[in-house]
Design a protein around this motif. Sequence first.
Motif, PDB file in Angstrom:
ATOM      1  N   ALA A 282     118.193  36.706 -37.165  1.00  0.00           N
ATOM      2  CA  ALA A 282     119.124  37.755 -38.210  1.00  0.00           C
ATOM      3  C   ALA A 282     119.965  38.441 -37.459  1.00  0.00           C
ATOM      4  O   ALA A 282     120.126  39.799 -37.941  1.00  0.00           O
ATOM      5  CB  ALA A 282     117.587  38.829 -36.948  1.00  0.00           C
ATOM      6  N   GLY A 283     120.854  37.943 -36.792  1.00  0.00           N
ATOM      7  CA  GLY A 283     122.482  38.916 -36.897  1.00  0.00           C
ATOM      8  C   GLY A 283     122.208  39.881 -35.323  1.00  0.00           C
ATOM      9  O   GLY A 283     122.458  40.522 -35.304  1.00  0.00           O
ATOM     10  N   ARG A 284     121.661  39.768 -34.912  1.00  0.00           N
ATOM     11  CA  ARG A 284     120.726  40.579 -33.686  1.00  0.00           C
ATOM     12  C   ARG A 284     121.209  40.311 -32.085  1.00  0.00           C
ATOM     13  O   ARG A 284     120.654  40.748 -30.575  1.00  0.00           O
ATOM     14  CB  ARG A 284     119.403  41.342 -34.521  1.00  0.00           C
ATOM     15  N   ALA A 285     121.519  39.033 -32.020  1.00  0.00           N
ATOM     16  CA  ALA A 285     121.826  38.584 -30.213  1.00  0.00           C
ATOM     17  C   ALA A 285     123.157  38.686 -30.174  1.00  0.00           C
ATOM     18  O   ALA A 285     124.690  38.759 -30.303  1.00  0.00           O
ATOM     19  CB  ALA A 285     121.742  36.867 -30.413  1.00  0.00           C
ATOM     20  N   LEU A 286     123.012  38.798 -28.049  1.00  0.00           N
ATOM     21  CA  LEU A 286     124.335  39.146 -27.988  1.00  0.00           C
ATOM     22  C   LEU A 286     124.062  38.483 -27.032  1.00  0.00           C
ATOM     23  O   LEU A 286     123.456  38.559 -25.667  1.00  0.00           O
ATOM     24  CB  LEU A 286     124.384  40.624 -27.492  1.00  0.00           C
ATOM     25  N   LEU A 287     125.287  37.326 -26.435  1.00  0.00           N
ATOM     26  CA  LEU A 287     124.694  36.613 -25.991  1.00  0.00           C
ATOM     27  C   LEU A 287     125.515  36.616 -24.607  1.00  0.00           C
ATOM     28  O   LEU A 287     127.297  36.792 -24.964  1.00  0.00           O
ATOM     29  CB  LEU A 287     125.245  35.144 -26.649  1.00  0.00           C
ATOM     30  N   LEU A 288     125.185  36.599 -23.493  1.00  0.00           N
ATOM     31  CA  LEU A 288     125.974  36.661 -22.322  1.00  0.00           C
ATOM     32  C   LEU A 288     126.365  35.732 -21.268  1.00  0.00           C
ATOM     33  O   LEU A 288     125.281  35.887 -20.829  1.00  0.00           O
ATOM     34  CB  LEU A 288     125.824  38.610 -21.495  1.00  0.00           C
ATOM     35  N   VAL A 289     127.146  34.929 -21.561  1.00  0.00           N
ATOM     36  CA  VAL A 289     127.550  33.799 -20.496  1.00  0.00           C
ATOM     37  C   VAL A 289     128.166  34.352 -18.952  1.00  0.00           C
ATOM     38  O   VAL A 289     129.283  34.198 -19.731  1.00  0.00           O
ATOM     39  CB  VAL A 289     127.988  32.974 -21.105  1.00  0.00           C
ATOM     40  N   ASP A 290     127.543  33.577 -18.121  1.00  0.00           N
ATOM     41  CA  ASP A 290     127.725  34.318 -16.686  1.00  0.00           C
ATOM     42  C   ASP A 290     128.370  32.783 -16.671  1.00  0.00           C
ATOM     43  O   ASP A 290     127.371  32.352 -15.911  1.00  0.00           O
ATOM     44  CB  ASP A 290     126.848  35.517 -16.359  1.00  0.00           C
ATOM     45  N   GLY A 291     129.982  33.366 -15.856  1.00  0.00           N
ATOM     46  CA  GLY A 291     130.127  32.423 -15.504  1.00  0.00           C
ATOM     47  C   GLY A 291     130.823  30.886 -15.598  1.00  0.00           C
ATOM     48  O   GLY A 291     130.615  29.652 -15.520  1.00  0.00           O
ATOM     49  N   LEU A 292     131.475  30.911 -16.693  1.00  0.00           N
ATOM     50  CA  LEU A 292     131.578  29.326 -17.211  1.00  0.00           C
ATOM     51  C   LEU A 292     132.493  28.485 -16.637  1.00  0.00           C
ATOM     52  O   LEU A 292     131.592  27.384 -16.310  1.00  0.00           O
ATOM     53  CB  LEU A 292     131.723  29.695 -18.463  1.00  0.00           C
ATOM     54  N   ASP A 293     132.906  28.748 -15.897  1.00  0.00           N
ATOM     55  CA  ASP A 293     133.423  28.011 -14.600  1.00  0.00           C
ATOM     56  C   ASP A 293     132.266  27.187 -12.996  1.00  0.00           C
ATOM     57  O   ASP A 293     133.523  26.444 -12.412  1.00  0.00           O
ATOM     58  CB  ASP A 293     134.897  28.455 -14.111  1.00  0.00           C
ATOM     59  N   GLU A 294     131.302  27.878 -13.413  1.00  0.00           N
ATOM     60  CA  GLU A 294     129.998  27.421 -12.017  1.00  0.00           C
ATOM     61  C   GLU A 294     129.702  26.120 -13.023  1.00  0.00           C
ATOM     62  O   GLU A 294     128.436  26.124 -11.738  1.00  0.00           O
ATOM     63  CB  GLU A 294     129.876  29.072 -12.233  1.00  0.00           C
ATOM     64  N   THR A 295     129.703  25.770 -14.083  1.00  0.00           N
ATOM     65  CA  THR A 295     129.142  24.261 -14.556  1.00  0.00           C
ATOM     66  C   THR A 295     130.479  23.779 -14.670  1.00  0.00           C
ATOM     67  O   THR A 295     131.646  23.968 -14.868  1.00  0.00           O
ATOM     68  CB  THR A 295     128.215  25.016 -15.811  1.00  0.00           C
ATOM     69  N   LEU A 296     129.525  22.079 -14.906  1.00  0.00           N
ATOM     70  CA  LEU A 296     129.977  20.759 -14.962  1.00  0.00           C
ATOM     71  C   LEU A 296     131.439  20.536 -16.359  1.00  0.00           C
ATOM     72  O   LEU A 296     130.441  21.856 -17.556  1.00  0.00           O
ATOM     73  CB  LEU A 296     129.645  19.656 -15.274  1.00  0.00           C
ATOM     74  N   PRO A 297     132.955  20.986 -16.685  1.00  0.00           N
ATOM     75  CA  PRO A 297     133.815  20.723 -17.334  1.00  0.00           C
ATOM     76  C   PRO A 297     132.577  20.336 -19.249  1.00  0.00           C
ATOM     77  O   PRO A 297     133.004  20.594 -19.840  1.00  0.00           O
ATOM     78  CB  PRO A 297     134.328  19.916 -17.487  1.00  0.00           C
ATOM     79  N   ALA A 298     132.185  19.084 -18.429  1.00  0.00           N
ATOM     80  CA  ALA A 298     131.557  18.310 -19.926  1.00  0.00           C
ATOM     81  C   ALA A 298     130.247  19.883 -20.924  1.00  0.00           C
ATOM     82  O   ALA A 298     129.934  19.742 -21.471  1.00  0.00           O
ATOM     83  CB  ALA A 298     130.544  17.126 -19.861  1.00  0.00           C
TER      84      ALA A 298
END
Length: 329
Positions: A282-298
């Motif tokens: 529906a084009g109504r999502a806001l994706l807020l991704v917290d702490g990309l650096d806190e997971t493995l590079p892959a």
Amino acid sequence: MASGEIAMADATIGAVFAGLPGAPHADTALPSVVLDNRRGRARQRLLDSLRTRGPYPVPENLRSELRMLVERWARKSFEDAFPDADDFEIRCAEERTVLDAEAEGDQVERFAAAERAYRRQVHRKHGRIEIRGLQLSARVYQDLEIAYVKLNVEGSPLPPLPVRPKKKSASKKPKSEAAAIDVDAMMAMLRAQERPRLPVTEALAKHPRLLLVGAPGSGKSTLLAYLAAGIAERDLAMSIGWRNHPVPFLLPARSLRGPSTLVTLAAAADAEPWFLESALRAGRALLLVDGLDETLPATAAALIATLTANLDLHAENRTLVTTRPASTP
């Protein structure tokens, strides 16, 4: 109410209370008859709530949440004023609306009912912050809308400062003079590439895909919680200028498990996969991704690829990703 519906609710609640390991944390100063009465009222309230949910199977995740709720309530001696019981009661009523719409094949009402429930869930989960550092026996929370200090952001870093080139000369020049900053060129560059500081909401209004880089402790996680809670209540989205009332999905990158798919993204956001997919379509999502650096590079690379693919497919959606600077350990 059908007898089967009553029996299923009774069996579920009975199993939860039967598995309760006594009340070692309850107030031992209470007369036992008072505690028994409270326990009975608590059990009846949860039973009524579960019956309100209707004649639908109780999923294991809801059973698990119910068990934890009863254990927490027992530690409070089943006091009548218990907010978690209020939330469970409301949740069961909301789920009934969603499940009824699904059973009737009304996908529009199913999404609308799920959206109402999810917005309330997001605001309840992210709309307050713990005040730490106080020497008290209980945790203290404050509404995030009151405690939050609004942040500003800047654009991309400036390129390296211009250095005045060495002049060819037979005489030997001091190293400091040879490597001196070309002040005139630097000032011209700064004027041409000024980076005005913008409120985060204004940056979001201008950039549907935003990467926010900040040092540890700069407030990135609190910012996303503030945005999720405020947009769940709709007022913040209106102040930004978003008229389609986006649904906020807060995804802590560290909580992602397995391959990066809509199923794992929905699990990280504590949402049903079908609901996240419907919001994206529906084009109504806001994706807020917290702490990309806190997971493995892959994992981070796979997450970015999944986000990009879905945002390219449904361009009206928005995303904000936070991370630490690459040089930060």
